[in-house]
Design a protein around this motif. Structure first.
Motif, PDB file in Angstrom:
ATOM      1  N   UNK A   4      -2.487   4.308   7.206  1.00  8.60           N
ATOM      2  CA  UNK A   4      -3.464   3.367   6.660  1.00  8.60           C
ATOM      3  C   UNK A   4      -4.814   4.065   6.579  1.00  8.60           C
ATOM      4  N   UNK A   5      -5.589   3.677   5.585  1.00  9.80           N
ATOM      5  CA  UNK A   5      -6.973   4.137   5.521  1.00  9.80           C
ATOM      6  C   UNK A   5      -7.790   3.317   6.507  1.00  9.80           C
TER       7      UNK A   5
ATOM      8  N   UNK B  38      -2.179   3.187  16.394  1.00  7.54           N
ATOM      9  CA  UNK B  38      -3.014   4.224  17.015  1.00  7.54           C
ATOM     10  C   UNK B  38      -4.485   3.992  16.671  1.00  7.54           C
ATOM     11  N   UNK B  39      -4.936   4.512  15.555  1.00  5.91           N
ATOM     12  CA  UNK B  39      -6.313   4.306  15.143  1.00  5.91           C
ATOM     13  C   UNK B  39      -7.225   5.435  15.558  1.00  5.91           C
ATOM     14  N   UNK B  40      -8.465   5.373  15.035  1.00 10.67           N
ATOM     15  CA  UNK B  40      -9.441   6.412  15.339  1.00 10.67           C
ATOM     16  C   UNK B  40     -10.234   6.079  16.585  1.00 10.67           C
TER      17      UNK B  40
ATOM     18  N   UNK C 105      -7.274   8.868   7.186  1.00 16.80           N
ATOM     19  CA  UNK C 105      -6.029   8.145   7.421  1.00 16.80           C
ATOM     20  C   UNK C 105      -5.709   8.131   8.908  1.00 16.80           C
ATOM     21  N   UNK C 106      -5.156   7.009   9.355  1.00 16.05           N
ATOM     22  CA  UNK C 106      -4.639   6.893  10.708  1.00 16.05           C
ATOM     23  C   UNK C 106      -3.282   6.208  10.636  1.00 16.05           C
TER      24      UNK C 106
ATOM     25  N   UNK D 299      -3.029  -2.519  12.933  1.00 12.56           N
ATOM     26  CA  UNK D 299      -1.641  -2.900  13.183  1.00 12.56           C
ATOM     27  C   UNK D 299      -1.188  -3.907  12.137  1.00 12.56           C
ATOM     28  N   UNK D 300       0.137  -4.073  12.048  1.00  9.79           N
ATOM     29  CA  UNK D 300       0.736  -5.009  11.092  1.00  9.79           C
ATOM     30  C   UNK D 300       0.555  -6.432  11.608  1.00  9.79           C
ATOM     31  N   UNK D 301       0.083  -7.362  10.785  1.00 12.28           N
ATOM     32  CA  UNK D 301      -0.079  -8.750  11.231  1.00 12.28           C
ATOM     33  C   UNK D 301       1.244  -9.359  11.676  1.00 12.28           C
ATOM     34  N   UNK D 302       1.167 -10.225  12.672  1.00 12.54           N
ATOM     35  CA  UNK D 302       2.370 -10.872  13.202  1.00 12.54           C
ATOM     36  C   UNK D 302       3.058 -11.741  12.157  1.00 12.54           C
TER      37      UNK D 302
END
Length: 631
Positions: A529-530, A565-567, A560-561, A503-506
């Motif tokens: 993102x990788x 979400x993520x793997x 890539x994800x 995720x994107x940092x706050x």
């Protein structure tokens, strides 16, 4: 070799400090006003170099400043701080150029009156004076005998009095009395104003000595490996310890002289920078260890600059270094000016960022700056055109292509000058620099421990695991992003799922909520993102007090994800088979119904603990996340 000075005489001089015996003058400490002689003299001291011409210029400025001070005293009352200090003109004239100037000027009055004004005589006589805080009453002198000569030292605040006394005491003893680096620099500041011969150098030597003192550091501080295995209790203990000397030095940067005008202090800073870099170690340690994270955000700009410019400040990717700057800007933007921000931006090696940063993070930051150029939301001064040239430069396969893209970046930079006041004439060389920082991830990887309580698993939802000792309790920072290990469990099912969500940092979102659409980047939109090269482990009991690490998830940077979400791996955690939880029965009486509900909650908890029994140790489920070195 015989001593350079009679030791008995030296001891006698030292004993005279603050003693009324044989005194022929006193020193009065007053609170200065804005724009007074002290600030003028300090400005002259900063401008003056070591040459004789510069010293003569400073003495002339001091005399003019003293005349201004005398005129101001006639117009307004003087507020005295503390008690007058008994002193001796023979000592002060030899030790301090400023005191020498005062003594010569105020002793030249043929009438023999001490001091430049009637108010000073009032101070000497112990009479009341406007402004409060008068000195200790002195015996009324005989008419035929003038009052003792009084010298004056203006202070910026009452807190400066101990440092001023210590600087004057140096004239008698030749020694610096300072318990910390901050105190030594405060004394140096007063000695510089008083032009106390040798005291400034002695203060710098005292700071150097304190920097060289051994420091009992907590294990692992300043390395990503140490940050990975740190516990919360260890962090609490180390945070209570005294800050290392190098942090004390950078913590009082407002007391520093101009290094360009004081070579000895410039040499001291050159020696201190490697200590500062060694203390923080690398970007992943700073981002993932609470103590270092707090210390980094408390650094002044000159301290962060020392980290960003160093090849020895390690990282996994330049993206994490950009995130360090973003975290610092989140709390320090309001204390920086345009020149400071440009100086910090210019130290980033942007062409070495990760694929995610080159593809969309830098462009999103550029869009925010385009939409909000004069606010914190647009803190990163880069244009979309510049970001695209940097991304293309990073992907270029030949020197000719890189040279062409370098020219394109320069053109984009020049065209953007009107939109960024204070921008340097050319793009920073570091943006396209090929020299890499030290790789901070060891070959065996970085391990971060996590914990989970069975109570948290009572439900059907994704649960973020608690990472031990990190500033953001449920995530790890790596490759410039935040990574959340999560478990998904449905009560009664014989297996659970696990994933690693990027995720994107706050720090990049700057308070923007995903439910509110503002002009600029939409950080909540899924971005590619990788994945990390990483593995998630779960600790499983084997009996006899032994346990094993069961690998339950492996991710690869080749896949890539999307952010958010993520793997994941389905049904990777095998649990003990258990019956479905009992259903609450309807009761006629309210009290009986409450009792049944409570009993149901206990049954559900017992069911979860029974299913996770193989993984429970001390009432909690534990494991680790191992991040491997980037390919």
């Amino acid at each position: 070799m015989p001593p350079k000075f009679n030791e008995r005489v030296a001891a006698g001089l030292a004993s005279l400090f603050g003693d009324n015996d044989s005194t022929d003058c006193s020193i009065v400490f007053t609170l200065s006003q804005p724009g007074n002689a002290k600030s003028t003299a300090h400005a002259a001291g900063r401008a003056a170099g070591p040459s004789g011409a510069a010293r003569r210029k400073k003495r002339k400025a001091d005399k003019l400043a003293q005349e201004h001070e005398d005129r101001a005293e006639l117009e307004a009352g003087v507020q005295v701080v503390g008690e007058p200090l008994p002193a001796h003109t023979i000592v002060l004239r030899l030790a301090s150029e400023r005191f020498k100037t005062q003594v010569e000027r105020w002793s030249a009055d043929p009438s023999g009156r001490a001091g430049p004004s009637s108010k000073r005589q009032a101070v000497a006589a112990g009479l009341p004076q406007q402004g409060g805080g008068g000195g200790r009453p002195q015996p009324q002198p005989q008419p035929q005998r003038p009052p003792p000569l009084q010298l004056r030292v203006p202070l910026g605040s009452e807190e400066e009095l101990p440092a001023a006394l210590a600087a004057i005491k140096f004239a008698y003893t030749g020694r610096i009395e300072a318990g910390s680096i901050t105190e030594a620099l405060q004394v140096r500041q007063q000695a510089d104003y008083l032009q106390m011969e040798g005291c400034v150098e002695a203060c710098v030597a005292a700071v150097r000595e304190k920097l060289a003192a051994p420091v009992a550091a907590a294990a692992g501080v300043g390395t990503a490996a140490g940050a990975a295995g740190a516990s919360s209790s260890a962090g609490a203990t180390s945070s209570a310890e005294q800050a290392p000397p190098v942090l004390q030095l950078y913590g009082c940067a407002q007391l520093w002289p101009d290094p360009k005008q004081e070579p000895a202090f410039a040499a001291l800073l050159t020696e201190a920078k490697p200590q500062l870099v060694a203390h923080f170690g690398d970007a992943l340690a700073v981002l993932n260890k609470q103590q270092l994270y707090d210390q980094m955000r408390a650094l002044p700009a000159v301290g962060l600059e020392a980290l960003l410019e160093s090849d020895d400040f390690g990282t996994d990717s330049e993206s994490s270094v950009v995130l360090v700057l973003a975290e610092w800007m989140q709390v320090n933007y309001g204390t920086t000016d345009a020149a400071t921000r440009w100086r910090l931006f210019g130290l980033l090696r942007l062409s070495q960022c990760s694929r995610a940063y080159l593809d969309w993070v830098l462009s999103a930051l550029a869009l925010n700056h385009h939409c909000h150029p004069d606010s914190q939301a647009g803190w990163f001064w880069i244009t979309p055109e510049q970001a695209s040239f940097i991304a293309a430069y990073a992907a270029a396969a030949s020197d000719n292509d890189r040279a062409t893209l370098h020219q394109g970046l320069t053109c984009a930079w020049i065209c953007g000058i009107d939109r960024a006041p204070g921008q340097p004439a050319r793009p920073p060389a570091a943006w396209l620099q090929g020299r890499r920082r030290r790789q901070c991830v060891p070959p065996e990887g970085l391990r971060f421990s996590w914990t989970c309580s069975p109570v948290q698993l009572q439900g059907s939802h994704w649960l973020s695991l608690g990472i031990v000792g990190t500033p953001h309790a449920c995530s790890v920072a790596a490759m410039g992003l935040q990574w959340f290990p999560r478990i998904h469990h449905v009560q009664g099912r014989p297996a659970a799922n696990i994933n690693l969500k990027p995720d994107v940092p706050a720090a990049y979102q700057q308070g923007q909520q995903r439910t509110v659409r503002l002009r600029g980047a939409d950080w909540g939109f899924p971005r590619p993102v990788a994945m990390l090269d990483a593995a998630l482990y779960l600790h499983r009991r084997l009996g006899g007090g032994q346990r094993e690490e069961a690998q339950v998830l492996t991710t690869s940077s080749e896949k890539l994800e999307l952010t958010g979400r993520g793997g994941w791996t389905y049904d990777c955690i095998k649990l003990t088979q258990a019956p479905a939880p009992p259903q609450p029965q309807q009761q006629e009486q309210r009290g009986q119904g409450q009792k049944t509900q409570k009993q149901t909650e206990q049954d559900v908890r017992a069911l979860v603990e029974a299913q996770w029994a193989d993984y429970l140790e001390g009432g909690v489920i534990t494991g680790c996340l191992n991040i491997m070195r980037p390919a």
